[in-house]
Design a protein around this motif. Structure first.
Motif, PDB file in Angstrom:
ATOM      1  N   GLU A 193       0.822  -1.214   0.000  1.00 46.77           N
ATOM      2  CA  GLU A 193       0.000   0.000   0.000  1.00 46.77           C
ATOM      3  C   GLU A 193       0.854   1.261   0.000  1.00 46.77           C
ATOM      4  OE1 GLU A 193      -4.132  -0.519   2.208  1.00 46.77           O
ATOM      5  OE2 GLU A 193      -2.429  -0.959   3.523  1.00 46.77           O
ATOM      6  N   MET A 194       2.127   1.127   0.320  1.00 46.83           N
ATOM      7  CA  MET A 194       2.989   2.323   0.373  1.00 46.83           C
ATOM      8  C   MET A 194       3.294   2.761  -1.060  1.00 46.83           C
ATOM      9  SD  MET A 194       5.496   1.271   3.508  1.00 46.83           S
ATOM     10  CE  MET A 194       5.447  -0.499   3.359  1.00 46.83           C
ATOM     11  N   ASN A 195       2.748   3.891  -1.445  1.00 44.92           N
ATOM     12  CA  ASN A 195       2.797   4.282  -2.861  1.00 44.92           C
ATOM     13  C   ASN A 195       4.221   4.476  -3.374  1.00 44.92           C
ATOM     14  OD1 ASN A 195       1.656   4.941  -5.358  1.00 44.92           O
ATOM     15  ND2 ASN A 195       1.824   7.137  -4.919  1.00 44.92           N
ATOM     16  N   CYS A 196       5.082   5.087  -2.547  1.00 47.63           N
ATOM     17  CA  CYS A 196       6.454   5.335  -3.015  1.00 47.63           C
ATOM     18  C   CYS A 196       7.148   4.018  -3.341  1.00 47.63           C
ATOM     19  CB  CYS A 196       7.242   6.112  -1.961  1.00 47.63           C
ATOM     20  SG  CYS A 196       7.187   5.377  -0.322  1.00 47.63           S
ATOM     21  N   LEU A 197       6.963   3.023  -2.482  1.00 43.79           N
ATOM     22  CA  LEU A 197       7.601   1.725  -2.712  1.00 43.79           C
ATOM     23  C   LEU A 197       6.939   1.007  -3.883  1.00 43.79           C
ATOM     24  CD1 LEU A 197       8.133   0.739   0.994  1.00 43.79           C
ATOM     25  CD2 LEU A 197       9.927   0.735  -0.736  1.00 43.79           C
ATOM     26  N   TYR A 221      10.634  13.509   3.883  1.00 44.03           N
ATOM     27  CA  TYR A 221      11.628  13.719   2.809  1.00 44.03           C
ATOM     28  C   TYR A 221      11.000  13.314   1.473  1.00 44.03           C
ATOM     29  CZ  TYR A 221      15.499  13.053  -0.357  1.00 44.03           C
ATOM     30  OH  TYR A 221      16.296  13.119  -1.477  1.00 44.03           O
ATOM     31  N   ILE A 222      10.359  12.166   1.462  1.00 45.80           N
ATOM     32  CA  ILE A 222       9.751  11.665   0.213  1.00 45.80           C
ATOM     33  C   ILE A 222       8.634  12.610  -0.220  1.00 45.80           C
ATOM     34  CG2 ILE A 222       8.447   9.719  -0.781  1.00 45.80           C
ATOM     35  CD1 ILE A 222      10.150   7.879   1.056  1.00 45.80           C
ATOM     36  N   GLN A 223       7.904  13.113   0.745  1.00 40.09           N
ATOM     37  CA  GLN A 223       6.828  14.075   0.420  1.00 40.09           C
ATOM     38  C   GLN A 223       7.415  15.335  -0.239  1.00 40.09           C
ATOM     39  OE1 GLN A 223       5.006  16.059   3.763  1.00 40.09           O
ATOM     40  NE2 GLN A 223       3.001  15.996   2.766  1.00 40.09           N
ATOM     41  N   ASN A 231       5.583  13.516  -5.627  1.00 44.77           N
ATOM     42  CA  ASN A 231       4.132  13.606  -5.398  1.00 44.77           C
ATOM     43  C   ASN A 231       3.589  12.243  -4.961  1.00 44.77           C
ATOM     44  OD1 ASN A 231       4.393  12.161  -7.742  1.00 44.77           O
ATOM     45  ND2 ASN A 231       2.662  13.138  -8.779  1.00 44.77           N
ATOM     46  N   TYR A 232       4.455  11.346  -4.540  1.00 42.01           N
ATOM     47  CA  TYR A 232       4.011  10.012  -4.154  1.00 42.01           C
ATOM     48  C   TYR A 232       2.985  10.050  -3.016  1.00 42.01           C
ATOM     49  CZ  TYR A 232       8.067   7.953  -6.673  1.00 42.01           C
ATOM     50  OH  TYR A 232       8.987   7.568  -7.608  1.00 42.01           O
ATOM     51  N   CYS A 233       3.227  10.933  -2.045  1.00 42.21           N
ATOM     52  CA  CYS A 233       2.408  10.886  -0.828  1.00 42.21           C
ATOM     53  C   CYS A 233       0.961  11.306  -1.093  1.00 42.21           C
ATOM     54  CB  CYS A 233       3.024  11.750   0.261  1.00 42.21           C
ATOM     55  SG  CYS A 233       4.699  11.230   0.658  1.00 42.21           S
ATOM     56  N   SER A 234       0.761  12.151  -2.116  1.00 39.14           N
ATOM     57  CA  SER A 234      -0.621  12.581  -2.367  1.00 39.14           C
ATOM     58  C   SER A 234      -1.451  11.420  -2.936  1.00 39.14           C
ATOM     59  CB  SER A 234      -0.654  13.787  -3.313  1.00 39.14           C
ATOM     60  OG  SER A 234       0.012  13.440  -4.497  1.00 39.14           O
ATOM     61  N   GLY A 235      -0.806  10.386  -3.427  1.00 40.19           N
ATOM     62  CA  GLY A 235      -1.556   9.214  -3.923  1.00 40.19           C
ATOM     63  C   GLY A 235      -1.433   8.040  -2.970  1.00 40.19           C
ATOM     64  N   CYS A 236      -1.232   8.326  -1.694  1.00 34.81           N
ATOM     65  CA  CYS A 236      -0.964   7.236  -0.751  1.00 34.81           C
ATOM     66  C   CYS A 236      -1.963   7.280   0.399  1.00 34.81           C
ATOM     67  CB  CYS A 236       0.445   7.398  -0.191  1.00 34.81           C
ATOM     68  SG  CYS A 236       0.960   6.045   0.873  1.00 34.81           S
ATOM     69  N   ARG A 237      -2.309   6.139   0.930  1.00 36.34           N
ATOM     70  CA  ARG A 237      -3.285   6.137   2.030  1.00 36.34           C
ATOM     71  C   ARG A 237      -2.651   6.563   3.359  1.00 36.34           C
ATOM     72  NH1 ARG A 237      -4.011   3.232   6.221  1.00 36.34           N
ATOM     73  NH2 ARG A 237      -3.286   1.114   6.601  1.00 36.34           N
ATOM     74  N   PHE A 238      -1.318   6.664   3.394  1.00 39.10           N
ATOM     75  CA  PHE A 238      -0.640   7.049   4.643  1.00 39.10           C
ATOM     76  C   PHE A 238      -0.328   8.546   4.661  1.00 39.10           C
ATOM     77  CE2 PHE A 238       0.645   2.554   3.913  1.00 39.10           C
ATOM     78  CZ  PHE A 238       0.006   2.001   5.006  1.00 39.10           C
ATOM     79  N   ASP A 239      -0.057   9.028   5.864  1.00 38.86           N
ATOM     80  CA  ASP A 239       0.242  10.449   6.036  1.00 38.86           C
ATOM     81  C   ASP A 239       1.692  10.592   6.525  1.00 38.86           C
ATOM     82  OD1 ASP A 239       0.546  13.020   6.900  1.00 38.86           O
ATOM     83  OD2 ASP A 239      -1.383  13.127   7.962  1.00 38.86           O
ATOM     84  N   PRO A 240       2.560  11.199   5.701  1.00 37.19           N
ATOM     85  CA  PRO A 240       3.977  11.249   6.067  1.00 37.19           C
ATOM     86  C   PRO A 240       4.257  12.054   7.339  1.00 37.19           C
ATOM     87  CG  PRO A 240       3.547  12.638   4.157  1.00 37.19           C
ATOM     88  CD  PRO A 240       2.284  11.885   4.428  1.00 37.19           C
ATOM     89  N   ALA A 241       3.299  12.883   7.752  1.00 35.26           N
ATOM     90  CA  ALA A 241       3.525  13.688   8.959  1.00 35.26           C
ATOM     91  C   ALA A 241       3.273  12.874  10.223  1.00 35.26           C
ATOM     92  CB  ALA A 241       2.613  14.913   8.933  1.00 35.26           C
ATOM     93  N   ALA A 278      -0.609   6.411   9.912  1.00 29.22           N
ATOM     94  CA  ALA A 278       0.793   6.873  10.032  1.00 29.22           C
ATOM     95  C   ALA A 278       1.616   6.290   8.890  1.00 29.22           C
ATOM     96  CB  ALA A 278       1.367   6.414  11.365  1.00 29.22           C
ATOM     97  N   CYS A 279       2.536   7.097   8.385  1.00 25.56           N
ATOM     98  CA  CYS A 279       3.411   6.610   7.306  1.00 25.56           C
ATOM     99  C   CYS A 279       4.456   5.663   7.918  1.00 25.56           C
ATOM    100  CB  CYS A 279       4.102   7.806   6.649  1.00 25.56           C
ATOM    101  SG  CYS A 279       5.519   7.339   5.648  1.00 25.56           S
ATOM    102  N   PRO A 280       4.559   4.444   7.408  1.00 22.51           N
ATOM    103  CA  PRO A 280       5.530   3.500   7.981  1.00 22.51           C
ATOM    104  C   PRO A 280       6.967   4.027   7.955  1.00 22.51           C
ATOM    105  CG  PRO A 280       3.967   2.341   6.589  1.00 22.51           C
ATOM    106  CD  PRO A 280       3.694   3.803   6.401  1.00 22.51           C
ATOM    107  N   PHE A 281       7.304   4.847   6.971  1.00 24.06           N
ATOM    108  CA  PHE A 281       8.655   5.424   6.949  1.00 24.06           C
ATOM    109  C   PHE A 281       8.862   6.294   8.189  1.00 24.06           C
ATOM    110  CE2 PHE A 281       8.455   4.251   2.539  1.00 24.06           C
ATOM    111  CZ  PHE A 281       9.763   4.106   2.113  1.00 24.06           C
TER     112      PHE A 281
HETATM  113 FE1  SF4 Z   1       5.652   6.610   1.020  1.00 23.71          FE
HETATM  114 FE2  SF4 Z   1       4.790   7.386   3.410  1.00 23.71          FE
HETATM  115 FE3  SF4 Z   1       4.555   9.004   1.322  1.00 23.71          FE
HETATM  116 FE4  SF4 Z   1       3.052   6.812   1.481  1.00 23.71          FE
HETATM  117  S1  SF4 Z   1       3.001   8.586   2.843  1.00 23.71           S
HETATM  118  S2  SF4 Z   1       4.128   7.548  -0.326  1.00 23.71           S
HETATM  119  S3  SF4 Z   1       4.446   5.393   2.459  1.00 23.71           S
HETATM  120  S4  SF4 Z   1       6.455   8.294   2.230  1.00 23.71           S
END
Ligand code: SF4
Ligand code: FAD
Length: 516
Positions: free
Chosen positions: A356-360, A439-441, A445-455, A462-465
């Motif tokens: 589910e982690m969009n960046c990965l 950092y990835i955010q 633009n990966y985080c805007s398409g992700c179910r997690f919140d990098p903050a 919560a973002c696993p990173f």
């Molecule tokens: Fe990756 Fe976290 Fe961003 Fe999702 S919110 S894309 S898991 S850094």
């Protein structure tokens, strides 16, 4: 069976030595010497190689064999699908020696420690002299690197890079100072795309597939069907002329913005302004000196800005030569290093991109599609996650060696084990490349398409990173405490309350249990 004329020197050419300018060809006698090449199954299975990586090596080798034959070199060549083919390089070489009875063996020093030793062992067993030539594809010899290393306490890229710039007069003013007044424009290499996105990106060239290429793609698809990755979008240069075209197109269309967006990431955009030249360089289809001079010319004639040209030269002249020096300086014990004592298995999604982690999902998805990810995806997405999670660095190394078309151990290992996993305790990098999802955010633009919140570090979204980042600092606090460059990050850790840290640790443990 045609009669085999006496072979004086049997010249071993490995799959990443497709270079007629190599020293081993200087004194080649077409009448008495013979080239020996072998496709050995074990080279594709020693790590669980991506189909595109296998196809690239096999097709590159077969094209090179054709080039040699056209130029009247005698070539003994083991094809993977020959009925008598031997599975390992060593066995194939022993069998060829029995058949051809050469007087001696010759080769350019292998790129990989294991392969060099396998060949030396065979030569010793059969009692033949093995002449080993230095690899002059590189600008710096291994002896020069040793001299540079000397008694230095720390080996840092920057000093080595400046030495090479001076020695080869690259991007220097007449008085020997760096053009533009600075050696390094790294701070201008960290741009990200705004909310409007990447705009129209220049497309890499496409390469026509001849019968030979099609045959190899079929073979790789059939024989290695269980291996990761796809061959559908295979489009890598396989000959010198294709590699030169890739270079031309890069210099013309992508180099000018290479520097600005070197560290940027963007959804569904695997290539951005990167050169895609690593596989051609590593197979020795391209000469790095030519590549560097072409980039320098682009600056001199006003085609590309200094931040792009210096940024690119730093990669090819600096990092590429430096990691090779590190590899040979520290092998074989380097492979065993595990400074942070990380022991977890690699999560399964590294082989499937099902996460589910969009960046990965993006970085691994394109890796499986093309056998390619650019540097920041390797370092700050896939590498970062393995580091924060605590994966055994050797398993991370095996994954990187398997899945990229440019993966050869001398360049892959220091980048993975050293730069990305900090398993060498700071030889390659002065501090671990550890960061949270923020950092990835910032860079994508990966985080805007992700179910997690990098903050967020805790809670269901919560973002696993981010969770694992704080947990990483906490777990490794003692080992990192003596490192001045970690002060700021550790200070921020110390600002967290014990309740916050307990919650982070609990969530990090759950992530680990779920993924490994
Ligand atoms: Fe990756 Fe976290 Fe961003 Fe999702 S919110 S894309 S898991 S850094
Ligand atoms: P560009 O971004 O266009 O860079 C230009 C060239 O500079 C590359 O073609 C490459 O030859 C050289 N270069 C750039 N960065 C490095 C570096 N850190 N070390 C050495 N050379 C560099 N590179 C490989 O060639 N093979 C590998 O197996 C490999 N494994 C890596 C594993 C990890 C964990 C990391 C973080 C990096 C790895 N790299 C490896 C370095 C780098 O990521 C790739 O060289 C680059 O992404 C290739 O794409 P490109 O040709 O478009 O490079």
């Amino acid at each position: 069976m045609p009669e085999i004329r006496q072979v004086n020197r049997l010249v071993i050419v490995l799959g990443d030595q497709l270079n007629l300018d190599a020293a081993v060809f200087d004194q080649f006698d077409r009448g008495t010497d013979m080239v020996w090449m072998a496709e050995a199954t074990a080279e594709s299975t020693v790590v669980w190689s991506h189909k595109a990586r296998i196809a690239l090596f096999l097709a590159g080798m077969r094209h090179f064999r054709e080039r040699l034959r056209t130029q009247k070199y005698r070539v003994d060549y083991q094809k993977l699908d020959d009925p008598q083919a031997k599975p390992t390089l060593g066995e194939a070489l022993r069998s060829a020696i029995r058949r051809l009875r050469p007087n001696r063996l010759a080769m350019v020093r292998a790129g990989e420690y294991r392969v060099q030793h396998e060949i030396e062992r065979v030569a010793e067993q059969v009692g033949l002299a093995l002449q080993v030539f230095p690899d002059r594809h590189f600008l710096n010899t291994l002896e020069e690197f040793e001299k540079h290393a000397g008694n230095r306490k720390q080996l840092r890229l920057e000093y080595f890079y400046r030495e090479l710039r001076r020695k080869h007069s690259i991007l220097l003013d007449e008085d020997g100072s760096p053009v533009g007044g600075k050696w390094n424009y790294d701070d201008a290499n960290r741009g990200s795309f705004g909310k409007d996105g990447t705009g129209n990106l220049p497309q890499p060239p496409t390469f026509r597939k001849n019968e030979l290429t099609k045959e190899v793609l079929k073979l790789a698809g059939r024989r290695f069907v269980q291996h990761p990755g796809s061959l559908e979008d295979f489009n890598w240069p396989l000959t010198r002329s294709q590699a030169e075209r890739a270079l031309d197109v890069f210099i013309e269309y992508r180099l000018p913005l290479f520097g600005k967006y070197q560290d940027a990431l963007w959804t569904e955009q695997p290539f951005l302004y990167h050169s895609l030249l690593s596989s051609s360089l590593n197979l020795k289809l391209l000469d790095p000196q030519v590549v560097i001079r072409r980039a320098e010319e682009a600056y001199t004639n006003g085609h590309a800005p200094l931040e792009s040209v210096e940024g690119f030269v730093r990669q090819v002249l600096g990092w590429r030569e430096y990691v090779r020096g590190i590899y040979w300086h520290f092998m074989p014990e380097y492979l065993e290093r595990n400074y942070l004592g990380a022991h977890l298995p690699l999560p399964d999604f590294y082989w499937t991109a099902e996460t589910e982690m969009n960046c990965l999902r993006q970085a691994i998805g394109q890796t499986l599609q093309f056998g390619y990810a650019h540097h920041i995806q390797r370092l700050m997405v896939t590498g970062l996650f393995a580091l924060l999670l605590g994966v055994d660095p050797k398993l991370v190394h095996e994954w990187y060696l398997a899945v990229y078309v440019d993966a050869v151990e001398w360049v892959e290992l220091p980048n993975t084990l050293g730069m990305s996993q900090f398993a060498d305790g700071g030889v390659m990098a002065s501090k671990p490349y550890c960061a949270s999802g923020r950092y990835i955010q910032r860079m994508s633009n990966y985080c805007s398409g992700c179910r997690f919140d990098p903050a967020k570090a805790t809670g269901p979204d919560a973002c696993p990173f981010t969770t694992l980042y704080w947990d990483f600092l906490k777990r490794n606090r003692q080992k990192l405490a003596g490192n001045n460059r970690m002060n700021m990050q550790l200070k921020n850790l110390d600002r967290k309350s014990s309740d916050e840290l307990r919650a982070v640790q609990k969530q990090a443990t759950e992530i680990r249990e779920q993924l490994t």
